[in-house]
Design a protein around this motif. Structure first.
Motif, short mmCIF file in Angstrom:
data_model
loop_
_atom_site.label_atom_id
_atom_site.label_comp_id
_atom_site.label_asym_id
_atom_site.label_seq_id
_atom_site.Cartn_x
_atom_site.Cartn_y
_atom_site.Cartn_z
N ARG A 19 2.47 1.72 -3.43
CA ARG A 19 1.45 2.24 -4.37
C ARG A 19 1.17 3.72 -4.12
O ARG A 19 0.82 4.45 -5.05
CB ARG A 19 0.16 1.43 -4.23
CG ARG A 19 0.24 0.06 -4.83
CD ARG A 19 -1.05 -0.69 -4.62
NE ARG A 19 -1.01 -2.01 -5.20
CZ ARG A 19 -1.86 -2.97 -4.90
NH1 ARG A 19 -2.83 -2.76 -4.02
NH2 ARG A 19 -1.76 -4.15 -5.48
N ASP A 56 0.10 -2.77 -8.99
CA ASP A 56 -1.34 -2.51 -8.90
C ASP A 56 -2.16 -3.77 -9.18
O ASP A 56 -3.33 -3.83 -8.81
CB ASP A 56 -1.74 -1.38 -9.86
CG ASP A 56 -1.44 -1.69 -11.31
OD1 ASP A 56 -0.44 -2.39 -11.58
OD2 ASP A 56 -2.20 -1.22 -12.18
N ARG A 57 -1.55 -4.78 -9.78
CA ARG A 57 -2.25 -6.04 -10.06
C ARG A 57 -2.03 -7.09 -8.96
O ARG A 57 -2.62 -8.16 -9.01
CB ARG A 57 -1.82 -6.60 -11.40
CG ARG A 57 -2.24 -5.70 -12.56
CD ARG A 57 -2.01 -6.34 -13.91
NE ARG A 57 -0.65 -6.76 -14.13
CZ ARG A 57 0.27 -6.07 -14.81
NH1 ARG A 57 -0.04 -4.90 -15.31
NH2 ARG A 57 1.49 -6.53 -14.97
N ARG A 76 0.84 -1.22 0.00
CA ARG A 76 0.00 0.00 0.00
C ARG A 76 0.87 1.26 0.00
O ARG A 76 0.59 2.22 -0.71
CB ARG A 76 -0.92 0.00 1.22
CG ARG A 76 -2.25 -0.67 0.97
CD ARG A 76 -3.27 -0.37 2.06
NE ARG A 76 -3.00 -1.06 3.32
CZ ARG A 76 -3.23 -2.35 3.54
NH1 ARG A 76 -3.74 -3.09 2.59
NH2 ARG A 76 -2.96 -2.89 4.71
#
Length: 199
Positions: free
Chosen positions: A21, A69-70, A18
């Protein structure tokens, strides 16, 4: 004065992902710290030389960063990343652009023989541990690419059968049979080496 960097060593994988990201570059540095040694061992095991292993590892970090993100936040990132490393290394091998294999008389990066240390039984002859490591590495180098890959994914990357199957694009049963054949082949090659080195 620069602000103190937060300690991310205690963060779980999901929290770390997190933060990455969210653009926290220090969080990605922690991701690298957690995966670099084992990722390098896997890449080196597959490519059999330092330069290609470094290239594979660097390419893998770029791919992982782009694909974060995947990644399912509930999934541990180490096995996911090692799958990227393995696929990148196998792709390089298939392309034929691999440099010559390094000498097996010397340890790999950071002076480690991870496969040899796990397979050699030092209790049998404590004084001959270094020779056993070299024997294991030489036997490993003589294995087929298929056998080297499945052993590296299981032993060096510590991936589950399911993760290996996903990485190689084969059923779990195929992984199990390849592992059994690879172990058998490795033991046979080591036995040949031992017989050949006796006076």
């Amino acid at each position: 004065m620069t602000p103190e960097r937060p300690d991310r060593t205690a963060l779980g994988d999901a929290d770390l992902v997190r933060q990455i990201r969210a653009g926290e570059t220090d969080a990605f540095a922690e991701f690298v710290r957690r995966t670099q040694r084992q990722g390098y061992r896997l890449a080196r095991r597959l490519t059999r030389n330092h330069e290609d292993a470094d290239d594979v590892l660097q390419d893998s970090y770029v791919k992982a960063f782009r694909a974060l993100d995947r990644l399912d936040p509930g999934r541990p990132f180490a096995p996911w990343f090692f799958t990227i490393v393995a696929r990148t290394a196998l792709s390089l091998l298939r392309s034929g652009r691999v440099r010559a294999a390094a000498s097996l008389d010397e340890p790999g990066g950071e002076g480690i023989y991870p496969l040899a240390e796990r397979l050699a039984d030092p209790s049998a002859d404590p004084g001959g541990a270094a020779d056993r490591r070299i024997d294991v590495e030489r036997a490993y180098a003589r294995l087929s690419e298929e056998h080297r890959a499945v052993l590296a994914l299981r032993i060096d990357a510590d991936l589950s059968y399911a993760a290996i199957a996903e990485t190689l694009g084969v059923p779990v049963g195929t992984v199990m049979s390849r592992l059994a054949r690879a172990r058998e082949a490795l033991l046979e090659l080591m036995d040949e080496a031992r017989k050949g080195s006796r006076p």
